[in-house]
Design a protein around this motif. Structure first.
Motif, PDB file in Angstrom:
ATOM      1  N   GLN A  46      -3.906   0.553  -3.249  1.00  0.00           N
ATOM      2  CA  GLN A  46      -2.985   1.119  -4.237  1.00  0.00           C
ATOM      3  C   GLN A  46      -1.532   0.819  -3.874  1.00  0.00           C
ATOM      4  OE1 GLN A  46      -4.267   5.208  -4.132  1.00  0.00           O
ATOM      5  NE2 GLN A  46      -5.721   4.926  -5.800  1.00  0.00           N
ATOM      6  N   GLU A  47      -1.225   0.850  -2.577  1.00  0.00           N
ATOM      7  CA  GLU A  47       0.145   0.567  -2.141  1.00  0.00           C
ATOM      8  C   GLU A  47       0.520  -0.884  -2.442  1.00  0.00           C
ATOM      9  OE1 GLU A  47       2.892   0.738   1.934  1.00  0.00           O
ATOM     10  OE2 GLU A  47       0.760   1.223   2.007  1.00  0.00           O
ATOM     11  N   VAL A  48      -0.400  -1.816  -2.139  1.00  0.00           N
ATOM     12  CA  VAL A  48      -0.131  -3.229  -2.408  1.00  0.00           C
ATOM     13  C   VAL A  48      -0.039  -3.473  -3.914  1.00  0.00           C
ATOM     14  CG1 VAL A  48      -1.008  -5.586  -2.157  1.00  0.00           C
ATOM     15  CG2 VAL A  48      -1.198  -3.973  -0.252  1.00  0.00           C
ATOM     16  N   GLN A  49      -0.916  -2.828  -4.694  1.00  0.00           N
ATOM     17  CA  GLN A  49      -0.879  -2.990  -6.151  1.00  0.00           C
ATOM     18  C   GLN A  49       0.444  -2.501  -6.719  1.00  0.00           C
ATOM     19  OE1 GLN A  49      -3.603  -4.294  -8.367  1.00  0.00           O
ATOM     20  NE2 GLN A  49      -1.604  -4.548  -9.341  1.00  0.00           N
ATOM     21  N   ALA A  50       0.951  -1.389  -6.205  1.00  0.00           N
ATOM     22  CA  ALA A  50       2.235  -0.863  -6.678  1.00  0.00           C
ATOM     23  C   ALA A  50       3.368  -1.848  -6.374  1.00  0.00           C
ATOM     24  CB  ALA A  50       2.512   0.494  -6.031  1.00  0.00           C
ATOM     25  N   PHE A  51       3.310  -2.475  -5.193  1.00  0.00           N
ATOM     26  CA  PHE A  51       4.318  -3.473  -4.840  1.00  0.00           C
ATOM     27  C   PHE A  51       4.261  -4.662  -5.792  1.00  0.00           C
ATOM     28  CE2 PHE A  51       5.132  -7.527  -2.676  1.00  0.00           C
ATOM     29  CZ  PHE A  51       6.454  -7.361  -2.274  1.00  0.00           C
ATOM     30  N   ASN A  79      15.811 -12.725   4.627  1.00  0.00           N
ATOM     31  CA  ASN A  79      15.902 -11.333   5.080  1.00  0.00           C
ATOM     32  C   ASN A  79      16.237 -10.371   3.947  1.00  0.00           C
ATOM     33  OD1 ASN A  79      18.507 -12.147   4.679  1.00  0.00           O
ATOM     34  ND2 ASN A  79      19.300 -11.340   6.617  1.00  0.00           N
ATOM     35  N   LEU A  80      16.527 -10.908   2.748  1.00  0.00           N
ATOM     36  CA  LEU A  80      16.808 -10.042   1.616  1.00  0.00           C
ATOM     37  C   LEU A  80      15.611  -9.934   0.663  1.00  0.00           C
ATOM     38  CD1 LEU A  80      20.456 -11.134   0.738  1.00  0.00           C
ATOM     39  CD2 LEU A  80      19.695  -9.188   2.135  1.00  0.00           C
ATOM     40  N   LEU A  81      14.563 -10.706   0.941  1.00  0.00           N
ATOM     41  CA  LEU A  81      13.394 -10.645   0.076  1.00  0.00           C
ATOM     42  C   LEU A  81      12.692  -9.294   0.197  1.00  0.00           C
ATOM     43  CD1 LEU A  81      11.777 -14.125   0.793  1.00  0.00           C
ATOM     44  CD2 LEU A  81      12.751 -13.394  -1.377  1.00  0.00           C
ATOM     45  N   PRO A  82      12.196  -8.761  -0.913  1.00  0.00           N
ATOM     46  CA  PRO A  82      11.312  -7.598  -0.793  1.00  0.00           C
ATOM     47  C   PRO A  82      10.078  -8.043  -0.036  1.00  0.00           C
ATOM     48  CG  PRO A  82      11.187  -8.520  -2.995  1.00  0.00           C
ATOM     49  CD  PRO A  82      12.297  -9.246  -2.298  1.00  0.00           C
ATOM     50  N   PHE A  83       9.519  -7.172   0.764  1.00  0.00           N
ATOM     51  CA  PHE A  83       8.401  -7.600   1.614  1.00  0.00           C
ATOM     52  C   PHE A  83       7.460  -6.426   1.839  1.00  0.00           C
ATOM     53  CE2 PHE A  83       6.195  -8.637   5.521  1.00  0.00           C
ATOM     54  CZ  PHE A  83       5.913  -9.980   5.353  1.00  0.00           C
ATOM     55  N   ILE A  84       6.181  -6.748   1.890  1.00  0.00           N
ATOM     56  CA  ILE A  84       5.187  -5.736   2.235  1.00  0.00           C
ATOM     57  C   ILE A  84       4.189  -6.363   3.197  1.00  0.00           C
ATOM     58  CG2 ILE A  84       3.680  -6.297   0.270  1.00  0.00           C
ATOM     59  CD1 ILE A  84       2.923  -3.331   0.165  1.00  0.00           C
ATOM     60  N   GLU A  85       3.838  -5.638   4.240  1.00  0.00           N
ATOM     61  CA  GLU A  85       2.772  -6.078   5.131  1.00  0.00           C
ATOM     62  C   GLU A  85       1.447  -5.942   4.382  1.00  0.00           C
ATOM     63  OE1 GLU A  85       2.765  -7.403   8.048  1.00  0.00           O
ATOM     64  OE2 GLU A  85       4.885  -7.183   8.617  1.00  0.00           O
ATOM     65  N   LYS A 130      -5.208  -6.170   6.526  1.00  0.00           N
ATOM     66  CA  LYS A 130      -6.389  -7.025   6.588  1.00  0.00           C
ATOM     67  C   LYS A 130      -7.478  -6.524   5.648  1.00  0.00           C
ATOM     68  CE  LYS A 130      -5.676  -8.635  11.326  1.00  0.00           C
ATOM     69  NZ  LYS A 130      -6.215  -8.675  12.700  1.00  0.00           N
ATOM     70  N   SER A 131      -7.552  -5.200   5.476  1.00  0.00           N
ATOM     71  CA  SER A 131      -8.588  -4.650   4.595  1.00  0.00           C
ATOM     72  C   SER A 131      -8.389  -5.114   3.159  1.00  0.00           C
ATOM     73  CB  SER A 131      -8.563  -3.117   4.653  1.00  0.00           C
ATOM     74  OG  SER A 131      -7.298  -2.627   4.232  1.00  0.00           O
ATOM     75  N   VAL A 132      -7.126  -5.252   2.727  1.00  0.00           N
ATOM     76  CA  VAL A 132      -6.848  -5.720   1.367  1.00  0.00           C
ATOM     77  C   VAL A 132      -7.150  -7.216   1.258  1.00  0.00           C
ATOM     78  CG1 VAL A 132      -5.090  -5.931  -0.423  1.00  0.00           C
ATOM     79  CG2 VAL A 132      -5.108  -3.921   1.056  1.00  0.00           C
ATOM     80  N   ALA A 136       1.410 -11.939  -1.396  1.00  0.00           N
ATOM     81  CA  ALA A 136       1.990 -12.994  -0.560  1.00  0.00           C
ATOM     82  C   ALA A 136       2.943 -13.868  -1.376  1.00  0.00           C
ATOM     83  CB  ALA A 136       0.878 -13.837   0.057  1.00  0.00           C
ATOM     84  N   PHE A 137       2.563 -14.226  -2.608  1.00  0.00           N
ATOM     85  CA  PHE A 137       3.475 -14.982  -3.479  1.00  0.00           C
ATOM     86  C   PHE A 137       4.786 -14.225  -3.658  1.00  0.00           C
ATOM     87  CE2 PHE A 137      -0.428 -17.090  -5.318  1.00  0.00           C
ATOM     88  CZ  PHE A 137      -0.068 -18.396  -5.000  1.00  0.00           C
ATOM     89  N   LEU A 138       4.695 -12.922  -3.926  1.00  0.00           N
ATOM     90  CA  LEU A 138       5.882 -12.113  -4.182  1.00  0.00           C
ATOM     91  C   LEU A 138       6.672 -11.837  -2.911  1.00  0.00           C
ATOM     92  CD1 LEU A 138       4.212  -9.825  -6.817  1.00  0.00           C
ATOM     93  CD2 LEU A 138       6.205 -11.281  -7.234  1.00  0.00           C
ATOM     94  N   ASN A 139       6.021 -11.997  -1.754  1.00  0.00           N
ATOM     95  CA  ASN A 139       6.744 -11.952  -0.482  1.00  0.00           C
ATOM     96  C   ASN A 139       7.506 -13.251  -0.233  1.00  0.00           C
ATOM     97  OD1 ASN A 139       6.129  -9.386   0.446  1.00  0.00           O
ATOM     98  ND2 ASN A 139       4.341 -10.027   1.617  1.00  0.00           N
ATOM     99  N   GLY A 140       7.310 -14.247  -1.123  1.00  0.00           N
ATOM    100  CA  GLY A 140       7.929 -15.545  -0.908  1.00  0.00           C
ATOM    101  C   GLY A 140       7.181 -16.386   0.098  1.00  0.00           C
TER     102      GLY A 140
END
Length: 365
Positions: free
Chosen positions: A195-200, A231-237, A240-242, A254-258
């Motif tokens: 859910q956290e990754v989906q929200a991101f 260093n200004l990109l939005p980023f989420i770890e 592994k489960s996801v 990962a695409f949206l993390n650049g």
């Protein structure tokens, strides 16, 4: 802290320590005193640790009267009508009592449900030599978990700091119940990570799509272009489960993390695990083409086209696949092939945003 609450690591550390003495810096304990949700999680962890300590220290019981509960209780266990603590107690009893195990088996048939792939994997590693018994215990604990999934704030650490191999080698049969129980609790934790990754993804994609290509199943958004220094990109770890359970979602993040290369690795791993759906192949083709945009490798563009060809065999009316083919042909300066791909794209596309972008990309003849 995460979202105003303690992290899972802090929760686990507090569950293994005593409250600070008077005069010592309170730290996270101060938050525990104010936050009922985090305090409840600390107590949950303490309960789990206590059960492990008790079970591992026990010796197998001698043959003695089992003090079996009323047989109707097994229908409550199977139906998920008891609290997790109550159900765990009864399931532990069934693990050592053949008579009650049979009653539990019978009750469970009424509430039959499939196990998840993760539950199946863990069951195969349990110490019991009876596969049917293992499955039944896992199903029971799965029912208990489902009855509690909507309880606000319930999070359990994906793995506790327990010497697992030694535990599996020496623990008594009832320990298997606890291990499966932790697996089911872990499924709730994994659900929260998803859910956290989906929200991101929803939030960041709403600001613009990550590149010229089109990810599977995503609505139209303008290409946001370059987003500034890394260093200004939005980023989420990405947990592994996801990556394991939701590779498409992990790839989108990962695409949206650049990081299209990370997306490529995630999606290639999914394909090796036999996830060769059209959507996975499309997004892997996008990651490959984005890498080719950087390296200018014609071989990578051709590989991306081959992946899209495979995707079309499954979904010959998928407009996103034709859009990406046209974009790659455009990169390769194969104008006639790009026009043909766009003709197919226009046959199936209904979204005016994508149609307008296709016209800008290569006007129809």
């Amino acid at each position: 802290m995460e979202n105003g609450h303690l992290s899972i690591e802090q929760i686990e550390d507090l569950s293994l320590s005593d409250e600070p003495a008077t005069g010592e810096p309170p730290g996270a304990w101060s938050h525990i005193g104010r936050c009922e949700e985090c305090r409840s999680l600390v107590e949950e962890y303490r309960l789990v640790h206590a059960r492990f300590t008790e079970l591992v220290s026990r010796k197998p019981p001698a043959r003695a009267p089992m003090n079996c509960p009323d047989e109707n209780i097994w229908f409550d266990v199977a139906g998920g009508r008891l609290s997790p603590a109550e159900s765990l107690t009864y399931i532990q009893h069934a693990a050592t009592c053949a008579s009650c195990a049979q009653k539990l088996r019978t009750a469970n048939r009424i509430f039959e449900d499939e196990l998840s792939a993760a539950e199946e994997s863990t069951i195969n590693s349990l110490p019991s030599s009876n596969p049917d018994r293992q499955r039944e215990l896992a199903e029971m604990l799965g029912k208990v978990s489902k009855a509690q999934e909507d309880k606000k704030g319930l999070e359990v650490k994906q793995t506790l700091r327990i010497p697992w191999r030694r535990l599996l080698l020496y623990a008594i049969p009832a320990t298997a119940c606890v291990i499966v129980g932790l697996l089911v609790s872990n499924s709730i934790y994994v659900k929260g990570q998803v859910q956290e990754v989906q929200a991101f993804v929803d939030s960041e994609y709403g600001k613009g799509r990550p590149g010229d290509y089109r990810l599977a199943g995503m609505p139209y958004q303008r290409n946001r272009g370059e987003r500034g220094p890394a260093n200004l990109l939005p980023f989420i770890e990405i947990p592994k489960s996801v990556i394991r359970t939701k590779p498409l979602l992990a790839g989108e993040a990962a695409f949206l993390n650049g990081e299209p290369r990370s997306a490529k690795e995630i999606l290639e791993r999914a394909c090796r695990s036999c996830d060769t759906s059209a959507m996975t192949l499309n997004d892997l083709a996008v990651a490959t083409a984005m890498e080719a945009d950087t390296t200018r490798s014609q071989a990578d563009y051709e590989k991306a086209l081959a992946l899209l060809d495979e995707a079309l065999k499954q979904r010959p009316d998928d407009a996103a696949i034709y859009f990406n083919r046209a974009r790659i042909f455009e990169r390769l300066k194969r104008s006639e092939d790009a026009r043909k791909a766009l003709e197919q794209f226009r046959r199936f596309e209904r979204d005016p945003g994508w149609l307008a972008e296709a016209e800008r990309m290569l006007p129809s003849s």
